[in-house]
Design a protein around this motif. Sequence first.
Motif, PDB file in Angstrom:
ATOM      1  N   LEU A 162       0.834  -1.208   0.000  1.00 44.38           N
ATOM      2  CA  LEU A 162       0.000   0.000   0.000  1.00 44.38           C
ATOM      3  C   LEU A 162       0.868   1.256   0.000  1.00 44.38           C
ATOM      4  O   LEU A 162       0.571   2.231  -0.706  1.00 44.38           O
ATOM      5  CB  LEU A 162      -0.928  -0.007   1.224  1.00 44.38           C
ATOM      6  N   GLU A 163       1.944   1.233   0.753  1.00 51.35           N
ATOM      7  CA  GLU A 163       2.858   2.376   0.808  1.00 51.35           C
ATOM      8  C   GLU A 163       3.513   2.606  -0.548  1.00 51.35           C
ATOM      9  O   GLU A 163       3.621   3.738  -1.030  1.00 51.35           O
ATOM     10  CB  GLU A 163       3.919   2.132   1.871  1.00 51.35           C
ATOM     11  N   ARG A 164       3.947   1.527  -1.195  1.00 47.45           N
ATOM     12  CA  ARG A 164       4.617   1.660  -2.487  1.00 47.45           C
ATOM     13  C   ARG A 164       3.650   2.103  -3.589  1.00 47.45           C
ATOM     14  O   ARG A 164       4.034   2.840  -4.497  1.00 47.45           O
ATOM     15  CB  ARG A 164       5.284   0.338  -2.873  1.00 47.45           C
ATOM     16  N   ILE A 165       2.407   1.658  -3.518  1.00 50.55           N
ATOM     17  CA  ILE A 165       1.425   2.106  -4.512  1.00 50.55           C
ATOM     18  C   ILE A 165       1.140   3.590  -4.326  1.00 50.55           C
ATOM     19  O   ILE A 165       0.968   4.327  -5.310  1.00 50.55           O
ATOM     20  CB  ILE A 165       0.134   1.263  -4.415  1.00 50.55           C
ATOM     21  N   SER A 166       1.122   4.065  -3.089  1.00 51.58           N
ATOM     22  CA  SER A 166       0.958   5.502  -2.840  1.00 51.58           C
ATOM     23  C   SER A 166       2.106   6.286  -3.465  1.00 51.58           C
ATOM     24  O   SER A 166       1.904   7.334  -4.082  1.00 51.58           O
ATOM     25  CB  SER A 166       0.876   5.771  -1.335  1.00 51.58           C
ATOM     26  N   ALA A 167       3.337   5.771  -3.310  1.00 49.47           N
ATOM     27  CA  ALA A 167       4.490   6.436  -3.914  1.00 49.47           C
ATOM     28  C   ALA A 167       4.403   6.391  -5.436  1.00 49.47           C
ATOM     29  O   ALA A 167       4.721   7.373  -6.121  1.00 49.47           O
ATOM     30  CB  ALA A 167       5.776   5.777  -3.426  1.00 49.47           C
ATOM     31  N   LEU A 168       3.966   5.270  -5.971  1.00 51.77           N
ATOM     32  CA  LEU A 168       3.840   5.110  -7.420  1.00 51.77           C
ATOM     33  C   LEU A 168       2.849   6.106  -8.011  1.00 51.77           C
ATOM     34  O   LEU A 168       3.091   6.699  -9.069  1.00 51.77           O
ATOM     35  CB  LEU A 168       3.390   3.674  -7.730  1.00 51.77           C
ATOM     36  N   THR A 169       1.731   6.286  -7.327  1.00 52.77           N
ATOM     37  CA  THR A 169       0.669   7.150  -7.858  1.00 52.77           C
ATOM     38  C   THR A 169       0.810   8.600  -7.427  1.00 52.77           C
ATOM     39  O   THR A 169       0.112   9.475  -7.952  1.00 52.77           O
ATOM     40  CB  THR A 169      -0.706   6.641  -7.380  1.00 52.77           C
ATOM     41  N   GLY A 170       1.692   8.857  -6.466  1.00 49.17           N
ATOM     42  CA  GLY A 170       1.824  10.218  -5.962  1.00 49.17           C
ATOM     43  C   GLY A 170       0.593  10.697  -5.213  1.00 49.17           C
ATOM     44  O   GLY A 170       0.322  11.901  -5.167  1.00 49.17           O
ATOM     45  N   SER A 171      -0.136   9.774  -4.612  1.00 47.96           N
ATOM     46  CA  SER A 171      -1.360  10.144  -3.890  1.00 47.96           C
ATOM     47  C   SER A 171      -1.491   9.302  -2.634  1.00 47.96           C
ATOM     48  O   SER A 171      -0.945   8.199  -2.538  1.00 47.96           O
ATOM     49  CB  SER A 171      -2.590   9.951  -4.774  1.00 47.96           C
ATOM     50  N   GLU A 172      -2.241   9.803  -1.661  1.00 50.09           N
ATOM     51  CA  GLU A 172      -2.452   9.065  -0.422  1.00 50.09           C
ATOM     52  C   GLU A 172      -3.500   7.975  -0.615  1.00 50.09           C
ATOM     53  O   GLU A 172      -4.441   8.133  -1.393  1.00 50.09           O
ATOM     54  CB  GLU A 172      -2.906  10.019   0.683  1.00 50.09           C
ATOM     55  N   VAL A 173      -3.325   6.897   0.119  1.00 50.27           N
ATOM     56  CA  VAL A 173      -4.295   5.818   0.053  1.00 50.27           C
ATOM     57  C   VAL A 173      -5.543   6.206   0.835  1.00 50.27           C
ATOM     58  O   VAL A 173      -5.469   6.825   1.897  1.00 50.27           O
ATOM     59  CB  VAL A 173      -3.693   4.507   0.610  1.00 50.27           C
ATOM     60  N   ASP A 174      -6.684   5.845   0.299  1.00 51.93           N
ATOM     61  CA  ASP A 174      -7.973   6.078   0.945  1.00 51.93           C
ATOM     62  C   ASP A 174      -8.603   4.707   1.217  1.00 51.93           C
ATOM     63  O   ASP A 174      -9.101   4.063   0.287  1.00 51.93           O
ATOM     64  CB  ASP A 174      -8.875   6.907   0.043  1.00 51.93           C
ATOM     65  N   PRO A 175      -8.554   4.230   2.457  1.00 53.85           N
ATOM     66  CA  PRO A 175      -9.160   2.918   2.741  1.00 53.85           C
ATOM     67  C   PRO A 175     -10.655   2.945   2.445  1.00 53.85           C
ATOM     68  O   PRO A 175     -11.347   3.927   2.726  1.00 53.85           O
ATOM     69  CB  PRO A 175      -8.900   2.720   4.239  1.00 53.85           C
ATOM     70  N   GLY A 176     -11.140   1.860   1.878  1.00 55.30           N
ATOM     71  CA  GLY A 176     -12.565   1.762   1.590  1.00 55.30           C
ATOM     72  C   GLY A 176     -13.378   1.589   2.859  1.00 55.30           C
ATOM     73  O   GLY A 176     -12.853   1.474   3.969  1.00 55.30           O
ATOM     74  N   ASP A 177     -14.689   1.545   2.692  1.00 54.03           N
ATOM     75  CA  ASP A 177     -15.590   1.368   3.822  1.00 54.03           C
ATOM     76  C   ASP A 177     -15.408  -0.005   4.453  1.00 54.03           C
ATOM     77  O   ASP A 177     -14.932  -0.958   3.822  1.00 54.03           O
ATOM     78  CB  ASP A 177     -17.044   1.516   3.368  1.00 54.03           C
ATOM     79  N   GLU A 178     -15.796  -0.114   5.702  1.00 53.80           N
ATOM     80  CA  GLU A 178     -15.802  -1.415   6.363  1.00 53.80           C
ATOM     81  C   GLU A 178     -16.699  -2.371   5.585  1.00 53.80           C
ATOM     82  O   GLU A 178     -17.806  -2.022   5.177  1.00 53.80           O
ATOM     83  CB  GLU A 178     -16.303  -1.268   7.791  1.00 53.80           C
ATOM     84  N   THR A 179     -16.212  -3.588   5.367  1.00 59.44           N
ATOM     85  CA  THR A 179     -16.996  -4.602   4.675  1.00 59.44           C
ATOM     86  C   THR A 179     -17.658  -5.514   5.704  1.00 59.44           C
ATOM     87  O   THR A 179     -17.513  -5.326   6.919  1.00 59.44           O
ATOM     88  CB  THR A 179     -16.104  -5.451   3.752  1.00 59.44           C
ATOM     89  N   ARG A 180     -18.363  -6.519   5.222  1.00 54.93           N
ATOM     90  CA  ARG A 180     -18.957  -7.500   6.128  1.00 54.93           C
ATOM     91  C   ARG A 180     -17.881  -8.277   6.883  1.00 54.93           C
ATOM     92  O   ARG A 180     -18.145  -8.875   7.932  1.00 54.93           O
ATOM     93  CB  ARG A 180     -19.809  -8.485   5.327  1.00 54.93           C
ATOM     94  N   HIS A 181     -16.652  -8.258   6.345  1.00 53.12           N
ATOM     95  CA  HIS A 181     -15.591  -9.095   6.888  1.00 53.12           C
ATOM     96  C   HIS A 181     -14.569  -8.357   7.738  1.00 53.12           C
ATOM     97  O   HIS A 181     -14.031  -8.933   8.690  1.00 53.12           O
ATOM     98  CB  HIS A 181     -14.856  -9.790   5.738  1.00 53.12           C
ATOM     99  N   ALA A 182     -14.243  -7.105   7.393  1.00 52.10           N
ATOM    100  CA  ALA A 182     -13.143  -6.427   8.070  1.00 52.10           C
ATOM    101  C   ALA A 182     -13.185  -4.933   7.785  1.00 52.10           C
ATOM    102  O   ALA A 182     -13.972  -4.471   6.941  1.00 52.10           O
ATOM    103  CB  ALA A 182     -11.804  -7.017   7.613  1.00 52.10           C
ATOM    104  N   ARG A 183     -12.303  -4.178   8.477  1.00 51.60           N
ATOM    105  CA  ARG A 183     -12.213  -2.739   8.257  1.00 51.60           C
ATOM    106  C   ARG A 183     -10.849  -2.393   7.685  1.00 51.60           C
ATOM    107  O   ARG A 183      -9.841  -2.506   8.381  1.00 51.60           O
ATOM    108  CB  ARG A 183     -12.440  -1.965   9.559  1.00 51.60           C
ATOM    109  N   PRO A 184     -10.781  -1.984   6.418  1.00 52.80           N
ATOM    110  CA  PRO A 184      -9.500  -1.593   5.830  1.00 52.80           C
ATOM    111  C   PRO A 184      -8.956  -0.328   6.496  1.00 52.80           C
ATOM    112  O   PRO A 184      -9.720   0.532   6.954  1.00 52.80           O
ATOM    113  CB  PRO A 184      -9.842  -1.319   4.360  1.00 52.80           C
ATOM    114  N   THR A 185      -7.634  -0.231   6.543  1.00 51.39           N
ATOM    115  CA  THR A 185      -6.952   0.953   7.042  1.00 51.39           C
ATOM    116  C   THR A 185      -5.852   1.320   6.058  1.00 51.39           C
ATOM    117  O   THR A 185      -5.601   0.590   5.093  1.00 51.39           O
ATOM    118  CB  THR A 185      -6.324   0.699   8.427  1.00 51.39           C
ATOM    119  N   ALA A 186      -5.171   2.421   6.324  1.00 53.57           N
ATOM    120  CA  ALA A 186      -4.101   2.868   5.434  1.00 53.57           C
ATOM    121  C   ALA A 186      -2.931   1.888   5.411  1.00 53.57           C
ATOM    122  O   ALA A 186      -2.143   1.882   4.457  1.00 53.57           O
ATOM    123  CB  ALA A 186      -3.616   4.251   5.852  1.00 53.57           C
ATOM    124  N   TYR A 187      -2.817   1.050   6.429  1.00 54.01           N
ATOM    125  CA  TYR A 187      -1.705   0.098   6.488  1.00 54.01           C
ATOM    126  C   TYR A 187      -2.165  -1.340   6.249  1.00 54.01           C
ATOM    127  O   TYR A 187      -1.368  -2.269   6.333  1.00 54.01           O
ATOM    128  CB  TYR A 187      -1.005   0.193   7.851  1.00 54.01           C
TER     129      TYR A 187
END
Length: 329
Positions: A162-187
């Motif tokens: 996730l960190e490397r994709i942020s560097a690749l795109t030059g933008s901050e990661v935006d975690p998606g909404d909590e799913t039925r299974h788990a809660r995504p975070t920036a890490y």
Amino acid sequence: MITTEPVGEWFWEPSPVLDAAVSGAARAVALVGEVRDVLASLGLVSDGGTGSVELCELSAMGRPLFERSGVPLDLLAGQTSGLRLLPDQHLTVALRLPGEWVEAGVRRRAEELFVVRVHLWGQGGVILVLSAYADPWLTQDLRERPQPEVAADNAPRLAVALERISALTGSEVDPGDETRHARPTAYGFADLLAEGAAYADSWGTFEVPARWRRLVKLLPGGYGEGDYESATEEPVRYAEVRCGERLLGFLWASADGAAGYEPRSAAGDEAFGAGVPWLLRFRAVRRSGVGALEALEGCLGRTEGRWAVGAAVHRAPSLDALAELSGRG
């Protein structure tokens, strides 16, 4: 556990493509390839995977002007080379990737572990999405069993990705909404052992019915009165369904007259198609008055197209236990 709906998603918004009409499609293909390379460099994805392309008018999303699917990554550029993206159009390029994780020192594989999507609008706006379809990054699996060692082996690589994709795109990661299974975070994902899951046994509650609905859609006429009961509380007997050496699913029956098929999630789309001829065979013999266990015996050692049922019969203490077996890597 492996899912057909994302366990979690992450979003990035790279800089707009200034000449989207001319180079937008090429940039979208290049970006999914670059993200794939990031994941591969960390051992998260393996060789293979297929891409898809869909071009729509913004006023008629869902009715593609152009679409291709099942395209290997190295051929995606050729599929999109002639596309010119007009201001009122939307292009989606997606890449479905097989991948691997470590569990108890063993490398496990799923044919669709990640999906990378690039959404490109004719005005130049870009959204990149990464979706994950399994739970080895979580401190608690999707049946609410602690697995901190599994998470320790796998979650750090996802965090680096996730960190490397942020560097690749030059933008901050935006975690998606909590799913039925788990809660995504920036890490990666929130610690379920600390926070708890939103739903009890989310895999059994949501994923198992979703797999069944997907399978039923492939059956002519759906699934109804002419078929064996699809659920049982009894122990089940089952046989493996394979394509060559690949294990695709399990054909099963029980003493109380139920019978069916459990697709092996890790095998991907083919796992679902492989069950169709055997369920249709079950339907035909049931109409002749054949019992469920006898129907299973009649399939042993047989081949339909490229799919074969093994000659050996195995036993599981319950249908739930067999469904869990089919849902693991």
